[in-house]
Design a protein around this motif. Sequence first.
Motif, PDB file in Angstrom:
ATOM      1  N   HIS A   1     -59.097 -72.792 -41.682  1.00  0.00           N
ATOM      2  CA  HIS A   1     -57.778 -73.412 -41.552  1.00  0.00           C
ATOM      3  C   HIS A   1     -57.158 -72.949 -40.233  1.00  0.00           C
TER       4      HIS A   1
ATOM      5  N   ILE B   1     -58.141 -78.454 -41.145  1.00  0.00           N
ATOM      6  CA  ILE B   1     -59.044 -77.851 -42.126  1.00  0.00           C
ATOM      7  C   ILE B   1     -60.470 -78.342 -41.864  1.00  0.00           C
TER       8      ILE B   1
ATOM      9  N   VAL C   1     -53.480 -81.644 -42.410  1.00  0.00           N
ATOM     10  CA  VAL C   1     -52.534 -81.627 -43.523  1.00  0.00           C
ATOM     11  C   VAL C   1     -51.185 -81.192 -42.975  1.00  0.00           C
TER      12      VAL C   1
ATOM     13  N   CYS D   1     -56.209 -70.981 -53.710  1.00  0.00           N
ATOM     14  CA  CYS D   1     -55.591 -72.059 -52.931  1.00  0.00           C
ATOM     15  C   CYS D   1     -55.092 -71.538 -51.584  1.00  0.00           C
TER      16      CYS D   1
ATOM     17  N   LEU E   1     -50.869 -75.156 -51.279  1.00  0.00           N
ATOM     18  CA  LEU E   1     -51.486 -76.481 -51.253  1.00  0.00           C
ATOM     19  C   LEU E   1     -52.330 -76.633 -52.514  1.00  0.00           C
TER      20      LEU E   1
ATOM     21  N   LYS F   1     -54.818 -77.863 -55.342  1.00  0.00           N
ATOM     22  CA  LYS F   1     -56.138 -78.486 -55.297  1.00  0.00           C
ATOM     23  C   LYS F   1     -56.203 -79.691 -56.224  1.00  0.00           C
TER      24      LYS F   1
ATOM     25  N   TYR G   1     -60.670 -79.314 -52.491  1.00  0.00           N
ATOM     26  CA  TYR G   1     -60.171 -79.915 -51.257  1.00  0.00           C
ATOM     27  C   TYR G   1     -61.182 -80.913 -50.667  1.00  0.00           C
TER      28      TYR G   1
ATOM     29  N   LEU H   1     -60.396 -84.167 -48.674  1.00  0.00           N
ATOM     30  CA  LEU H   1     -59.928 -84.096 -47.292  1.00  0.00           C
ATOM     31  C   LEU H   1     -61.001 -84.498 -46.298  1.00  0.00           C
TER      32      LEU H   1
ATOM     33  N   SER I   1     -56.284 -88.649 -48.998  1.00  0.00           N
ATOM     34  CA  SER I   1     -56.062 -87.418 -49.747  1.00  0.00           C
ATOM     35  C   SER I   1     -54.703 -87.451 -50.443  1.00  0.00           C
TER      36      SER I   1
ATOM     37  N   LEU J   1     -53.456 -84.577 -51.890  1.00  0.00           N
ATOM     38  CA  LEU J   1     -53.068 -83.184 -52.052  1.00  0.00           C
ATOM     39  C   LEU J   1     -51.607 -82.998 -51.643  1.00  0.00           C
TER      40      LEU J   1
END
Length: 404
Positions: A225, A235, A248, A268, A284, A286, A291, A294, A301, A303
Amino acid sequence: MKHEGVLHTALSCDDILCNILIRLPPKSITKFVIVSKRWLHLICSSSFRHSYLSRWRVGFNLLGFFVCNSLYLGRPKGGARRPRSEPALPLLSSSREGDDLKFSGVLKKLGYFIDSSDGLLLCGRHPKTYFVWNPITKQQYKLPHPRVHFEELCMAFIVEDSPDDEICYRVVRAKCESRFEEVYVVTIETFLSKISTWCYSKLRCSSTISLSPWTSGTVIGGVIHWYAAQGNIAIYDPYHHEKHIALVKLPGPFDFDEQVLGESSDGCLQYGWSCKAGLQIWVLEKGFDGYSSLFSTNEQSSLSWSLRYKLNFKIMWRKNPTLATKCVTRKETEILAFSPQDSKSVFIRSGSSIYLYHIGSGRMEVIQYQGRGSSILSDFSKVVPYFKRAWPQSTLCCGGNSST
């Protein structure tokens, strides 16, 4: 006597002994290393450690804090030079093991701090010279020079799970493009310790992307990340079959005084920010597939971030009056870092003082360290905690590369 003979025979078999030990909780397992050299070797072996950590969650020990000065890391021509009186790799030790490392002299040979993973250190001088230092073997490994030159870059360091006694890791260098150009590709170069070479590749993004230079990625379960422009997190999963990097959006505004990333207790990504008034911690959440959505170019996504904790600094100091009277720089209070795989506490810095704040009770704990003073007061200094997993170690079980 017959039963004793059967027990002795069973415990003489490594497979049976491992099957017994792997069922014991972490507080018990570390006590059995003193039974014999055989038990010490077995418990400290990478194969047993790999199997045990897949079943149990083992904590981390804080060795100290590294101070990183962004003025010198990736210094351009004509930029500020580090005074000789100032160490390149200052360590604010908070433990006996940290003291041993600080006064061993090894830090003077490694350059600047870049990142750490599972106790291993990644240090060096951009853009060519990098070292990995192993705290168990006390050896350093000099990486071969990267093949590609990046004017500005960010990095990531991953120590990989390995069932054998060879320590495996990867170092990722990512090119940071200008924020004023529309770029949909991130160029990276990855060093793999298994083959001891750099591998070049390009990552595709579904929108324009610009990574923040001279930063290190936060790694959770092997996934990297990075901070990116316009309040985004980039990510990248090195183990995913698609060479894709996802963006994100961070929750709320992104111009806070201090921002940190970390891993929550449930695995997470957690994000914390602070301003003069207080701090907030977001997670964030899941999806059903983690994830993974993504990294699919065909799916949108879903999320989302959820607010897990909010703290007002005035209330925090009011609940800890003894510490408040001793701290003369309360207006400079800011979030510093998360504890590894922990949602119950957070490191907070106020001037040259560092505290561990326990979220459930609201209690603050002073972190005592060596090197207190002006070394962390600079606006360009970032203080990074240095952790090592709380696991018994033996040099008899150490593999990996020797120093060069």
